[in-house]
Structures are given as structure tokens and as C-alpha cells.
Design an enzyme around this catalytic site. Structure first.
Site, PDB file in Angstrom:
ATOM      1  N   ARG A 102      -9.214 -32.262 -57.446  1.00  0.00           N
ATOM      2  CA  ARG A 102     -10.041 -31.243 -56.803  1.00  0.00           C
ATOM      3  C   ARG A 102      -9.831 -31.207 -55.294  1.00  0.00           C
ATOM      4  NH1 ARG A 102     -10.379 -26.879 -56.898  1.00  0.00           N
ATOM      5  NH2 ARG A 102     -10.471 -27.167 -59.158  1.00  0.00           N
ATOM      6  N   LYS A 137     -12.995 -19.305 -34.727  1.00  0.00           N
ATOM      7  CA  LYS A 137     -13.954 -19.167 -35.823  1.00  0.00           C
ATOM      8  C   LYS A 137     -13.394 -19.870 -37.058  1.00  0.00           C
ATOM      9  CE  LYS A 137     -15.783 -14.819 -34.013  1.00  0.00           C
ATOM     10  NZ  LYS A 137     -15.936 -13.365 -34.219  1.00  0.00           N
ATOM     11  N   LYS A 169     -16.192 -14.407 -21.340  1.00  0.00           N
ATOM     12  CA  LYS A 169     -16.748 -13.429 -22.278  1.00  0.00           C
ATOM     13  C   LYS A 169     -18.018 -12.813 -21.708  1.00  0.00           C
ATOM     14  CE  LYS A 169     -15.646 -13.930 -26.513  1.00  0.00           C
ATOM     15  NZ  LYS A 169     -15.598 -14.282 -27.945  1.00  0.00           N
ATOM     16  N   GLU A 199     -12.801 -10.918 -21.225  1.00  0.00           N
ATOM     17  CA  GLU A 199     -13.181  -9.923 -22.227  1.00  0.00           C
ATOM     18  C   GLU A 199     -13.810  -8.722 -21.533  1.00  0.00           C
ATOM     19  OE1 GLU A 199     -15.429 -10.882 -26.076  1.00  0.00           O
ATOM     20  OE2 GLU A 199     -16.995 -10.023 -24.800  1.00  0.00           O
ATOM     21  N   ASP A 220     -12.325  -5.503 -26.273  1.00  0.00           N
ATOM     22  CA  ASP A 220     -13.246  -5.742 -27.383  1.00  0.00           C
ATOM     23  C   ASP A 220     -13.805  -4.458 -27.962  1.00  0.00           C
ATOM     24  OD1 ASP A 220     -14.633  -7.560 -29.081  1.00  0.00           O
ATOM     25  OD2 ASP A 220     -16.459  -7.230 -27.925  1.00  0.00           O
TER      26      ASP A 220
END
Length: 285
Positions: A102, A137, A169, A199, A220
């Protein structure tokens, strides 16, 4: 095929996964049902067409359970395989094969799923000059493996960590007060080897950023038409990166706007697992 990751990077993740699966008593089912001296040969087969990634992690999952296990690969990471294809033959003590099954398949299926969806986007933008990259992410603890899988699918990697580069950002800008203040502070404090990306949500912000200069701009959630205008404003003075809600259906239009990079978070956080099974063939040698 991407350069393989060193075992030193792969092993901690595989070891943690095995420890989680073994619990405090080991595989009570295999130990109860299978004779200790029994050996088997099994094959890893894909149930659906896809791009393979994670063979090193799968092999290590077996090896850490029992070093007598041998895994013969019939393909390499980065190869596209048809449904039903056998990608590896594994031979060794039967108990150990079932104990490691597994964990080996979890790594192989997850990483192959990432490689497969990456390849689909890479193919969608082929010929445009745009490259597909992933983001931060990622699954905690699996970043190196997941970013490797993106490369196996033909994509590239964005930052591995916060220390790799400056990426200013929207929240950084809001707290700093304005975009130019944030950029100038970054230039003052970043080392000479550290690149600066910012950004921007609007063309006005982009104009302000380019007035003081940056290495890259993250455009963005812009439409393809706005992206074209943004690329023209930049005029080759910085790397252009499009991001935000990009799908297989919209990726080519984004790429044709002329951006250098397209960054997509769901490559790593939402890729479906490639279905790979372990099938018993016969008693091992």
C-alpha cells in the site's frame, strides 16, 4: 526523465509513511496468513493511461520492509504508458511484499497522477513558448517528491521554499503600504543572488512595479486580452508569469497571450491518483 532525487530526500517521507501504516504491531494480517518462508512474484500494472513518476519511492518502500525484495522496472519515470501496461515486476518474501504494497502504491499512484495532469497541460500549450510550473501548494512533507513529479510530467518548478526568492504578494503590498515601497524594501534587503517577483492584479500596479524594476511579475487572474497588454507593458524587461484559476481548457489561450510561465497550484494539490495495482503472478524463485 528528470534527474532522480537523492535517497536522502526520499527516505524520510517513505519511512514516515511505513511507520504510519505498520502501527505498533506490524502487518498482523500477512504475518498470520502467509508462511514466513513463502516467496512471490507480483507485477505493478496501470489501470489507465498515464505518465509514471515515483518508482524510486515505491522501490524504497519495499526495500525498507525487506532488503531481499527486488523490483525490476519495465519503464522509467516520465514515460507515458497505456492502460494495462506492466511497469515493474517485484519479487521477494511474500509477507514483506504485502506489507509494503500500500505504501509503495500510494506514492506511485499519487506522483504518477501529478505527472499525468502536468503532461496534459504541457501538451495543451505546446508550441506557444510558455512553460508550465507548479507552486508551493503541496502536501506537507511531500514537496520535493511532488515537484519532482511535475518535472516528470514535463513541467518546471517554482519556489521550493520561502528562502528561494522574494515573491511580493497582495498582503505584503497591503501591509507595506504600496507596491513600490514593498519592492524598494525588498531590493534593499535581498542579497545579490536573490531574485524579486511581484504579484499584480491590475495594469496600473504593473506600471508602478516596472517603474522601479523587478525580475519577474506574477499576473494574477487576468483575462487573455489583459495578459497581452501586460506582456506589452513589460516588453521583455522581466519574466512574465500568469496565474489564477487556469484550467486545461483555458491554458492555451493564456499561453498565446505571450507569457513566459503559467503557474498552476492544482497540479500538486488536486491531481487525481493514477490507478496502479499490484497483481500476484506466482510463487517466487
Amino acid at each position: 526523465m528528470p534527474a532522480p532525487l537523492p535517497r536522502l530526500i526520499i527516505e524520510p517521507a517513505v519511512r514516515r509513511a511505513l511507520e504510519e501504516d505498520l502501527g505498533l504491531a506490524g502487518d498482523v494480517t500477512a504475518n498470520a496468513v502467509i508462511p514466513a518462508d513463502h516467496r512471490s512474484t507480483v507485477v505493478m500494472a496501470v489501470r489507465k493511461e498515464g505518465v509514471i513518476a515515483g518508482l524510486d519511492a515505491a522501490a524504497l518502500a519495499f526495500a525498507l520492509i525487506d532488503p531481499e525484495i527486488r523490483m525490476a522496472r519495465h519503464v522509467e519515470d516520465g514515460e507515458t504508458v497505456a492502460a494495462g501496461a506492466t511497469i515493474a515486476t517485484v519479487t521477494g518474501p511474500s509477507r514483506a511484499l504485502l506489507t509494503g504494497e500500500r505504501t509503495a502504491l500510494n506514492f506511485l499512484g499519487h506522483l504518477s497522477g501529478i505527472a499525468t495532469v502536468t503532461r496534459s497541460i504541457v501538451d495543451a500549450v505546446a508550441g506557444t513558448g510558455a512553460s508550465i510550473v507548479c507552486t508551493r501548494k503541496t502536501t506537507p512533507g511531500l514537496r520535493a517528491l511532488e515537484k519532482y513529479a511535475v518535472k516528470a510530467g514535463g513541467g518546471g518548478n517554482h519556489r521550493f521554499s520561502l528562502a528561494d526568492a522574494v515573491l511580493i504578494k497582495d498582503n505584503h503590498i497591503a501591509i507595506a503600504g504600496d507596491i513600490q515601497t514593498a519592492i524598494l524594501r525588498a531590493k534593499e534587503n535581498a542579497g545579490h543572488m536573490v531574485k524579486i517577483e511581484v504579484e499584480v492584479d491590475t495594469l496600473e500596479q504593473l506600471e508602478q512595479a516596472m517603474a522601479v524594476g523587478v525580475d519577474a511579475v506574477l499576473l494574477d487572474n487576468m483575462t487573455p486580452e489583459t495578459l497581452r497588454r501586460a506582456v506589452a507593458i513589460v516588453g521583455g524587461r522581466a519574466v512574465t508569469e500568469a496565474s489564477g484559476g487556469i484550467t486545461p481548457e483555458t491554458a492555451r489561450a493564456v499561453a498565446e497571450a505571450g507569457v513566459d510561465l503559467i503557474s498552476i497550484g492544482w497540479l500538486t494539490h488536486s491531481a487525481p491518483v493514477l490507478d496502479i495495482g499490484l497483481d500476484y503472478k506466482n510463487a517466487g524463485d
